[in-house]
Design an enzyme around this catalytic site. Structure first.
Site, PDB file in Angstrom:
ATOM      1  N   LYS A 141       0.842  -1.199   0.000  1.00  0.00           N
ATOM      2  CA  LYS A 141       0.000   0.000   0.000  1.00  0.00           C
ATOM      3  C   LYS A 141       0.880   1.254   0.000  1.00  0.00           C
ATOM      4  O   LYS A 141       1.746   1.419   0.861  1.00  0.00           O
ATOM      5  CB  LYS A 141      -0.919   0.019   1.225  1.00  0.00           C
ATOM      6  CG  LYS A 141      -2.001  -1.041   1.181  1.00  0.00           C
ATOM      7  CD  LYS A 141      -2.907  -0.993   2.399  1.00  0.00           C
ATOM      8  CE  LYS A 141      -3.981   0.054   2.271  1.00  0.00           C
ATOM      9  NZ  LYS A 141      -4.981  -0.059   3.380  1.00  0.00           N
ATOM     10  N   ILE A 142       0.623   2.101  -0.984  1.00  0.00           N
ATOM     11  CA  ILE A 142       1.343   3.358  -1.136  1.00  0.00           C
ATOM     12  C   ILE A 142       0.311   4.477  -1.217  1.00  0.00           C
ATOM     13  O   ILE A 142      -0.631   4.381  -2.006  1.00  0.00           O
ATOM     14  CB  ILE A 142       2.213   3.350  -2.419  1.00  0.00           C
ATOM     15  CG1 ILE A 142       3.295   2.270  -2.309  1.00  0.00           C
ATOM     16  CG2 ILE A 142       2.840   4.721  -2.666  1.00  0.00           C
ATOM     17  CD1 ILE A 142       4.131   2.105  -3.576  1.00  0.00           C
TER      18      ILE A 142
END
Length: 374
Positions: A141-142
């Site tokens: 997750k970014i």
């Protein structure tokens, strides 16, 4: 099979916005896969803070780790616990991943919220977490911040699946879709395969309505001359915003640029509806599921919302309905000065700050659990 399985059949994959050691060990995730057709799991610092900071289920693992690594930093102790949970969830979902030929069956693990504005640090941490978990059905997750865009492109180009988080605005989503596409195009230039690279764009919903509705309620209470028009869009702005994002997605995947990648096996970056727990008790508790059902999408739900939909949700293809009405709602919101762009900018900043605060609390609670050798 449950209504959640029917939801998956309608094109909206069911993901769980929750992970917890006791839940995993008790077979809770496996049950959801078998009975509800669940195909994914998301985590974030807030979820881990609730689990690790307030649950003794992690203490034995932590004590064993501390015995072997008495000088370990708190962040390393946290990552050891998180990675064990993510690996366990990934193993449970691996049969789903195999059955669906890498099109689903993913578990998400977030980079540190402290580096949301640092592209290079995000790229490095994505690689570190990817290598540490070492499972093909992991998504890193970014956040969809300005610094996140180039990090997403580079991470995809490196062959790492990405869940882009904290998206609220259509323009931000378009930039994320561009980053994903650029990453795939770079892999093609390198002669690398792209058919098993996956990404989702996590578009947050309920938080928009919470902030917009608060504005509306205050103005109505103050006797605003536009009170009736304001009340007419209450609880509708977030759904309208999501519907227009999906309308853009449909146009984009039909474009020549995307079709050239699709011909090489590229998977579309699915829109994922996040923050789908209803905050206002005046609304149906399945509002942000019932209204956002459509092909090639994901809805990640907290357990309470998942239970509600299983009990009384409605399955119908609603995402592509009343799109003109959605445009009218957003036009009205603009005319009324509700400043959706300002709201979404604020929500990104608040989201990063909220996750950082949860991370602070999480690391603080782990730090208090002294190593066994101390």
């Amino acid at each position: 099979m449950s209504k959640l399985s029917d939801l998956s059949a309608a094109g909206t994959a069911v993901w769980l916005d929750f992970v917890d050691r006791k839940f995993l060990e008790a077979g809770g995730l496996k049950t959801l896969v078998e009975e509800d057709g669940l195909t994914g799991v998301t985590s974030n610092p807030s979820i881990f803070e609730k689990a690790m900071g307030h649950d003794e289920a992690y203490d034995g693992t932590l004590a064993a780790y501390d015995k072997e690594h008495p000088e370990a930093a708190t962040i390393d102790r946290y990552e050891h616990l998180a990675i064990e949970d993510i690996k366990a969830a990934a193993e449970t979902l691996k049969p789903v991943y195999d059955r669906l030929d890498a099109k689903d069956g993913y578990v998400s693990l977030e980079v540190s919220p402290y580096i949301a504005d640092d592209t290079d640090a995000t790229i490095a941490e994505a690689r570190k977490l990817w290598d540490a978990v070492d499972r093909p059905n992991l998504m890193i997750k970014i956040p969809g911040t300005p610094a996140g865009g180039p990090a997403i492109a580079a991470t995809i180009a490196a062959g790492i699946n990405v869940n882009v988080t904290l998206l609220f605005a259509l323009d931000a989503y378009k930039k994320v879709a561009e980053a994903y596409t650029m990453g795939l195009e770079e892999r093609v230039r390198q002669g690398q395969p792209i058919d098993r690279i996956a990404s989702v764009a996590s578009f947050f919903v309920s938080r928009i309505d919470t902030m917009i509705d608060n504005q509306i309620d205050q103005r109505v209470e103050d006797g605003d001359a536009e009170a009736e028009a304001l009340k007419a869009v209450r609880g509708k702005v977030a759904i309208a915003n999501a519907k227009l994002a999906y309308a853009w997605y449909e146009e984009f995947v039909a474009s020549d640029r995307w079709q050239a990648l699709a011909a090489k096996g590229a998977q579309p970056q699915r829109l994922l509806w996040a923050s789908t727990g209803v905050k206002d008790p005046a609304y149906p508790d399945t509002l942000y599921i019932d209204t956002l059902i459509g092909p090639d999408t994901v809805n990640t739900m907290p357990p309470k919302t998942m239970d509600a939909f299983r009990d009384h949700g409605t399955v119908a293809t609603t995402l592509t309905d009343k799109v003109d009405e959605a445009r009218h709602v957003l036009a009205e919101a603009e005319r009324l000065g509700l400043n959706l762009n300002g709201v979404t900018d604020t929500l990104v900043s608040e989201g990063v700050a909220s996750f950082a605060k949860a991370f602070d609390d999480l690391l603080g609670s782990i730090a208090k659990k002294q190593p066994a050798t101390a």
